[in-house]
Design a protein around this motif. Structure first.
Motif, PDB file in Angstrom:
ATOM      1  N   UNK A  50      10.765 -14.234  16.886  1.00  0.00           N
ATOM      2  CA  UNK A  50       9.623 -14.522  16.018  1.00  0.00           C
ATOM      3  C   UNK A  50       9.999 -14.227  14.576  1.00  0.00           C
ATOM      4  N   UNK A  51       9.373 -14.960  13.671  1.00  0.00           N
ATOM      5  CA  UNK A  51       9.546 -14.704  12.238  1.00  0.00           C
ATOM      6  C   UNK A  51       8.394 -13.839  11.772  1.00  0.00           C
ATOM      7  N   UNK A  52       8.713 -12.741  11.085  1.00  0.00           N
ATOM      8  CA  UNK A  52       7.684 -11.850  10.559  1.00  0.00           C
ATOM      9  C   UNK A  52       7.890 -11.662   9.062  1.00  0.00           C
ATOM     10  N   UNK A  53       6.793 -11.418   8.355  1.00  0.00           N
ATOM     11  CA  UNK A  53       6.850 -11.168   6.919  1.00  0.00           C
ATOM     12  C   UNK A  53       7.124  -9.685   6.679  1.00  0.00           C
ATOM     13  N   UNK A  54       7.978  -9.389   5.687  1.00  0.00           N
ATOM     14  CA  UNK A  54       8.291  -8.008   5.348  1.00  0.00           C
ATOM     15  C   UNK A  54       8.197  -7.824   3.836  1.00  0.00           C
ATOM     16  N   UNK A  55       7.995  -6.554   3.405  1.00  0.00           N
ATOM     17  CA  UNK A  55       8.070  -6.225   1.984  1.00  0.00           C
ATOM     18  C   UNK A  55       9.536  -6.118   1.608  1.00  0.00           C
ATOM     19  N   UNK A  60       0.797  -1.228   0.000  1.00  0.00           N
ATOM     20  CA  UNK A  60       0.000   0.000   0.000  1.00  0.00           C
ATOM     21  C   UNK A  60       0.830   1.280   0.000  1.00  0.00           C
ATOM     22  N   UNK A  61       2.093   1.216   0.460  1.00  0.00           N
ATOM     23  CA  UNK A  61       2.942   2.407   0.480  1.00  0.00           C
ATOM     24  C   UNK A  61       3.393   2.790  -0.926  1.00  0.00           C
ATOM     25  N   UNK A  62       3.838   1.797  -1.710  1.00  0.00           N
ATOM     26  CA  UNK A  62       4.320   2.082  -3.063  1.00  0.00           C
ATOM     27  C   UNK A  62       3.225   1.929  -4.109  1.00  0.00           C
ATOM     28  N   UNK A  63       2.059   1.385  -3.714  1.00  0.00           N
ATOM     29  CA  UNK A  63       0.922   1.147  -4.612  1.00  0.00           C
ATOM     30  C   UNK A  63       1.289   0.214  -5.770  1.00  0.00           C
ATOM     31  N   UNK A  64       2.190  -0.748  -5.497  1.00  0.00           N
ATOM     32  CA  UNK A  64       2.632  -1.698  -6.516  1.00  0.00           C
ATOM     33  C   UNK A  64       2.707  -3.101  -5.925  1.00  0.00           C
ATOM     34  N   UNK A  65       2.886  -4.077  -6.802  1.00  0.00           N
ATOM     35  CA  UNK A  65       3.117  -5.449  -6.373  1.00  0.00           C
ATOM     36  C   UNK A  65       4.518  -5.536  -5.781  1.00  0.00           C
ATOM     37  N   UNK A  66       4.680  -6.411  -4.802  1.00  0.00           N
ATOM     38  CA  UNK A  66       5.962  -6.523  -4.119  1.00  0.00           C
ATOM     39  C   UNK A  66       6.244  -7.980  -3.786  1.00  0.00           C
ATOM     40  N   UNK A  67       7.503  -8.261  -3.448  1.00  0.00           N
ATOM     41  CA  UNK A  67       7.887  -9.593  -3.014  1.00  0.00           C
ATOM     42  C   UNK A  67       7.877  -9.645  -1.494  1.00  0.00           C
ATOM     43  N   UNK A  68       7.808 -10.853  -0.949  1.00  0.00           N
ATOM     44  CA  UNK A  68       7.723 -11.042   0.494  1.00  0.00           C
ATOM     45  C   UNK A  68       9.020 -11.676   0.977  1.00  0.00           C
ATOM     46  N   UNK A  69       9.533 -11.136   2.082  1.00  0.00           N
ATOM     47  CA  UNK A  69      10.697 -11.706   2.739  1.00  0.00           C
ATOM     48  C   UNK A  69      10.341 -12.056   4.166  1.00  0.00           C
ATOM     49  N   UNK A  70      11.248 -12.771   4.834  1.00  0.00           N
ATOM     50  CA  UNK A  70      11.033 -13.166   6.223  1.00  0.00           C
ATOM     51  C   UNK A  70      12.198 -12.632   7.043  1.00  0.00           C
ATOM     52  N   UNK A  71      11.877 -12.050   8.195  1.00  0.00           N
ATOM     53  CA  UNK A  71      12.883 -11.456   9.065  1.00  0.00           C
ATOM     54  C   UNK A  71      12.665 -11.970  10.478  1.00  0.00           C
ATOM     55  N   UNK A 130       9.258  -2.870   5.270  1.00  0.00           N
ATOM     56  CA  UNK A 130       8.158  -2.680   6.220  1.00  0.00           C
ATOM     57  C   UNK A 130       7.493  -4.009   6.528  1.00  0.00           C
ATOM     58  N   UNK A 131       6.998  -4.140   7.774  1.00  0.00           N
ATOM     59  CA  UNK A 131       6.330  -5.360   8.183  1.00  0.00           C
ATOM     60  C   UNK A 131       4.946  -5.463   7.545  1.00  0.00           C
ATOM     61  N   UNK A 132       4.553  -6.666   7.223  1.00  0.00           N
ATOM     62  CA  UNK A 132       3.248  -6.911   6.609  1.00  0.00           C
ATOM     63  C   UNK A 132       2.242  -7.208   7.713  1.00  0.00           C
ATOM     64  N   UNK A 133       1.079  -6.558   7.637  1.00  0.00           N
ATOM     65  CA  UNK A 133      -0.006  -6.847   8.561  1.00  0.00           C
ATOM     66  C   UNK A 133       0.208  -6.335   9.964  1.00  0.00           C
ATOM     67  N   UNK A 134       0.879  -5.200  10.104  1.00  0.00           N
ATOM     68  CA  UNK A 134       1.080  -4.633  11.449  1.00  0.00           C
ATOM     69  C   UNK A 134       0.073  -3.533  11.674  1.00  0.00           C
TER      70      UNK A 134
END
Length: 107
Positions: A93-98, A73-84, A103-107
């Motif tokens: 804990x493992x969290x999903x990031x863009x 939603x920040x860049x208004x584009x499709x993005x890939x998902x990483x884990x941090x 940025x964290x996903x679903x925070x």
């Protein structure tokens, strides 16, 4: 950890519905059902025992997980998902990031 889960906003990046956005309704292994995407019309026989009417019905079909990308939603584009790995209160804990902005996903 799954990269795309139920409730995520995704963008279709390949196929007949390329460019459409929708919310993930259901995850079926390596396939997804996305709201308003990959809608097909099917002929349905009536079943009076179940109270099902016959006719032509529209239903959402599964889409391969490789044909969608998560919507940032920040860049208004499709993005890939990483884990941090994030440490909080002595617990890791493992969290999903863009991938684009971290940025964290679903925070």
């Amino acid at each position: 950890m799954k990269k795309i889960i139920k409730g995520d906003q995704v963008v279709v990046i390949a196929g007949k519905d390329k460019g459409k956005q929708g919310q993930v309704i259901r995850v079926l292994g390596d396939k997804l059902i996305v709201d308003g995407v990959n809608v097909v019309r099917r002929h349905q026989k009536p079943n009076p025992m179940r109270g099902v009417e016959g006719g032509i019905v529209e239903k959402m079909m599964p889409l391969s997980i490789s044909n969608v990308a998560i919507f940032n939603p920040e860049s208004k584009k499709a993005d890939r998902v990483g884990v941090k790995l994030v440490e909080s209160e002595g617990e890791v804990k493992r969290v999903r990031i863009f991938k684009s902005n971290g940025a964290q996903i679903g925070v």
